[in-house]
Design a protein around this motif. Structure first.
Motif, mmCIF file in Angstrom:
data_model
loop_
_atom_site.group_PDB
_atom_site.id
_atom_site.type_symbol
_atom_site.label_atom_id
_atom_site.label_comp_id
_atom_site.label_asym_id
_atom_site.label_seq_id
_atom_site.Cartn_x
_atom_site.Cartn_y
_atom_site.Cartn_z
ATOM 1 N N LEU A 214 -4.290 11.228 8.697
ATOM 2 C CA LEU A 214 -5.251 11.188 7.598
ATOM 3 C C LEU A 214 -6.657 11.252 8.168
ATOM 4 O O LEU A 214 -7.043 10.417 8.995
ATOM 5 C CB LEU A 214 -5.070 9.921 6.769
ATOM 6 C CG LEU A 214 -6.087 9.702 5.644
ATOM 7 C CD1 LEU A 214 -5.982 10.810 4.602
ATOM 8 C CD2 LEU A 214 -5.903 8.339 5.003
ATOM 9 N N ASP A 215 -7.417 12.264 7.751
ATOM 10 C CA ASP A 215 -8.818 12.375 8.132
ATOM 11 C C ASP A 215 -9.638 11.535 7.156
ATOM 12 O O ASP A 215 -9.757 11.893 5.985
ATOM 13 C CB ASP A 215 -9.265 13.833 8.080
ATOM 14 C CG ASP A 215 -10.652 14.029 8.671
ATOM 15 O OD1 ASP A 215 -11.372 13.029 8.835
ATOM 16 O OD2 ASP A 215 -11.019 15.183 8.960
ATOM 17 N N PRO A 216 -10.194 10.405 7.593
ATOM 18 C CA PRO A 216 -10.902 9.532 6.639
ATOM 19 C C PRO A 216 -12.200 10.131 6.126
ATOM 20 O O PRO A 216 -12.727 9.654 5.120
ATOM 21 C CB PRO A 216 -11.151 8.256 7.457
ATOM 22 C CG PRO A 216 -11.142 8.706 8.884
ATOM 23 C CD PRO A 216 -10.197 9.858 8.955
ATOM 24 N N GLN A 217 -12.716 11.180 6.786
ATOM 25 C CA GLN A 217 -13.981 11.757 6.347
ATOM 26 C C GLN A 217 -13.807 12.530 5.041
ATOM 27 O O GLN A 217 -14.545 12.314 4.082
ATOM 28 C CB GLN A 217 -14.542 12.676 7.445
ATOM 29 C CG GLN A 217 -14.734 11.986 8.785
ATOM 30 C CD GLN A 217 -15.768 10.878 8.723
ATOM 31 O OE1 GLN A 217 -16.733 10.984 7.976
ATOM 32 N NE2 GLN A 217 -15.571 9.816 9.492
ATOM 33 N N ASP A 218 -12.816 13.451 5.007
ATOM 34 C CA ASP A 218 -12.597 14.248 3.801
ATOM 35 C C ASP A 218 -11.328 13.858 3.054
ATOM 36 O O ASP A 218 -10.949 14.525 2.094
ATOM 37 C CB ASP A 218 -12.547 15.736 4.143
ATOM 38 C CG ASP A 218 -11.490 16.042 5.196
ATOM 39 O OD1 ASP A 218 -10.734 15.125 5.571
ATOM 40 O OD2 ASP A 218 -11.415 17.199 5.630
ATOM 41 N N GLU A 219 -10.647 12.779 3.515
ATOM 42 C CA GLU A 219 -9.453 12.250 2.849
ATOM 43 C C GLU A 219 -8.396 13.339 2.674
ATOM 44 O O GLU A 219 -7.893 13.583 1.577
ATOM 45 C CB GLU A 219 -9.815 11.631 1.493
ATOM 46 C CG GLU A 219 -10.676 10.378 1.610
ATOM 47 C CD GLU A 219 -10.862 9.681 0.288
ATOM 48 O OE1 GLU A 219 -10.642 10.327 -0.755
ATOM 49 O OE2 GLU A 219 -11.219 8.487 0.281
#
Length: 552
Positions: A214-219
């Motif tokens: 999961l990329d927390p920047q762009d969800e």
């Protein structure tokens, strides 16, 4: 051979040696029982000699060829079965050998597969068939014999099931150990994730799978590691709530998909017979998704498999945390690259203008509510608060002890009781967390920066160190530029002094000398004073020209 396979082989060899050692105990028990019975029913000594010889031979073989001890132990079960059959015939008291048949069936269950165990138990049971000579069961005791034969089978199969469960449990512990080594090692997160995924798929007898991050920047969920998946799936980027994996991350619940299951999604892929999708999270923070698949011609996954996969998924938390932290650091560096353009412009001005710009950029990168910068004085070495943003001056001074401790120790200091793995504020502490980060240039400490991180935020210490390194570099560059500017001012003053001494000062000195000469001439010959005054005017005009040239 992998470490897991090597450990499993060593455990099986230890079990084989234990089975061979047990045979010596059984032989001693047979001899003891034979000596306690009456002389008319004793077993011939030659029979014991035969058992002693093959037991000794198998023990020596296992000792000489340690890696073949398991084969020796299995061969011993066959010899024991033959010895039980012979013993029932050569003695008038076969009951003892029948009892040892149960022991042999149990040992067969531990060492052999279920089919081999069933064969051994069946042979021992047939040796007691009521119509055979030496049988414990009379011609009319078929029911009793059937019960005894079933008891033999039950003993062997129970031992086989127990051995299977023990082996499975041991293999699972080995899997967790291997995953722990992969997560705590120094290999890159992508390499560690691929190794962990291969281990999990192999243990669960799956055909394919993936580990999504999961990329927390762009969800968004992106493929981080894959095993036997088509290339089309490797480029997938899912939003939260999209597809099964996105739903699992948002709901935080594992899903077991089998044909006919409709909640929350039906299994639509034709190349997958059953699938498990599990969220991977730490402390309520979503990290990714673990997907495990089996082909349509394979047995479906069971709820026990889902529970096993959940435990295995907990072991890849460290890998995904490392991956997310590296992504966060990379994003931070990108922000620093763009954000510090303003810093480079501020470097051209006074350091008092640079410090607030540095703090604003740091707050933008880390999401801090306020920032305090404390630097060591270059002359005295004392630590002073030189700038603060988002907080008053008096309040900023209250953090000076923490900043001093961070600068002196050269390590991160956090106000309050917080976990060392990250700077985190729990639900019970909604206020900002003050992280005091030292500013270092190689081995030299130049100060510290205090960041008021918002409650509930999680910032990697490595991310804070990266930001502190850039701030320290900007401070050092500003101080160096200021020092070079001071040196330039001094050099310019020296140049002006040299030019004035060699030009204008010399001219003025000549004018003063001409004035003195004119005064002396006026006393002795006043008529010549006019010529001297003309020469004096000429000197003064030359001095004025030199002064104009210097000023221009």
């Amino acid at each position: 051979m992998s470490t897991m396979a090597r450990d499993r082989r060593d455990e099986l060899l230890e079990l084989a040696h234990a089975a061979l050692s047990l045979r010596w105990l059984a032989l001693a028990a047979l001899i003891a029982l034979g000596t306690l019975t009456s002389a008319s029913v004793r077993t011939p000594p030659a029979f014991y000699v035969v058992i002693l010889l093959y037991t000794l031979g198998l023990s020596l073989y296992a000792w000489r060829y340690a890696d073949r001890a398991l084969n020796a132990a299995r061969a011993g079960v066959v010899f024991d079965t033959a010895a039980i059959g012979v013993g029932m015939q050569v003695t008038t008291d076969p009951q003892v050998f029948f009892y040892f048949g149960f022991v042999t069936a149990a040992v067969a269950g531990l060492l052999m597969a279920r089919v081999g165990t069933a064969a051994i138990a069946a042979i021992i049971g047939l040796l007691e068939f009521p119509r055979l000579p030496g049988s414990l069961f009379g011609p009319n005791l078929y029911i009793a014999w059937g019960v005894a034969a079933l008891a033999l089978q039950a003993t062997g199969q129970a031992a086989a099931v127990a051995a299977s469960h023990l082996r499975r449990r041991g293999e699972f512990l080995d899997l967790l150990a291997s995953l722990g080594r992969a997560g705590g090692g120094t290999s890159p997160p992508a390499e560690a994730a691929a190794h962990a995924l291969t281990e999990i798929i192999g243990f669960l007898a799956a055909d394919s799978g993936s580990l999504m991050l999961l990329d927390p920047q762009d969800e968004r969920l992106e493929m981080f590691a894959a095993h036997r998946l088509d290339d089309a799936y490797l480029r997938v980027r899912l939003q939260l709530g999209e597809s099964i994996a996105g739903w699992v991350v948002r709901a935080g619940q594992p899903v077991l998909l089998t044909p006919g299951a409709s909640a929350p999604f039906p299994l639509q892929r034709n190349d997958v017979g059953s699938s498990m999708c599990l969220p991977v999270s730490s402390g309520g923070r979503s990290l990714g998704v673990l997907n495990i698949n089996r082909a349509p011609n394979r047995p479906w996954f069971s709820p026990d498999d889902l529970a096993t996969a959940e435990l295995a998924g907990h072991s890849v938390i460290d890998i995904l945390l490392r991956a997310q932290h590296e992504r966060a650091i990379a994003a931070t560096l990108m922000n620093v690259t763009s954000g510090f353009i303003g810093v480079s412009r501020a470097l051209l001005r006074d350091p008092a203008v640079l410090w607030p710009v540095l703090l604003d950029q740091t707050r933008s990168i880390t999401g801090a509510q306020f920032a305090v910068l404390a630097l060591e004085r270059q002359d005295t070495g004392t630590l002073d608060v030189v700038a603060s943003r988002g907080i008053g001056g008096q309040a900023a001074l209250s953090f000076l002890p923490g900043l001093l401790a961070a600068s002196t120790d050269g390590r991160l200091h956090v106000a309050g009781d917080h976990p060392p793995a990250g700077v985190e504020s729990g639900a019970g502490n909604p206020g900002p967390v003050v992280a005091c980060v030292p500013l270092r240039l190689e081995t030299r400490k130049i100060g510290a920066i205090g960041l008021g991180l918002p409650g509930g935020a999680l910032v990697s210490p490595r991310q804070l160190d990266a930001v502190a390194t850039l701030v320290a570099g900007a401070v050092h560059t500003a101080r160096t530029a200021n020092r070079l500017a001071d040196i330039g001012v001094l050099e310019e003053r020296r140049r002006i002094a040299r030019e004035m001494h060699d030009g204008l000062a010399q001219t003025l000195a000549d004018a003063m000398l001409q004035t003195d000469l004119s005064a002396m001439t006026a006393q002795g010959n006043p008529a010549e004073v006019g010529g001297d005054l003309k020469e004096l005017r000429t000197l003064l005009e030359r001095g004025m020209r030199e002064l104009r040239e210097f000023m221009s």
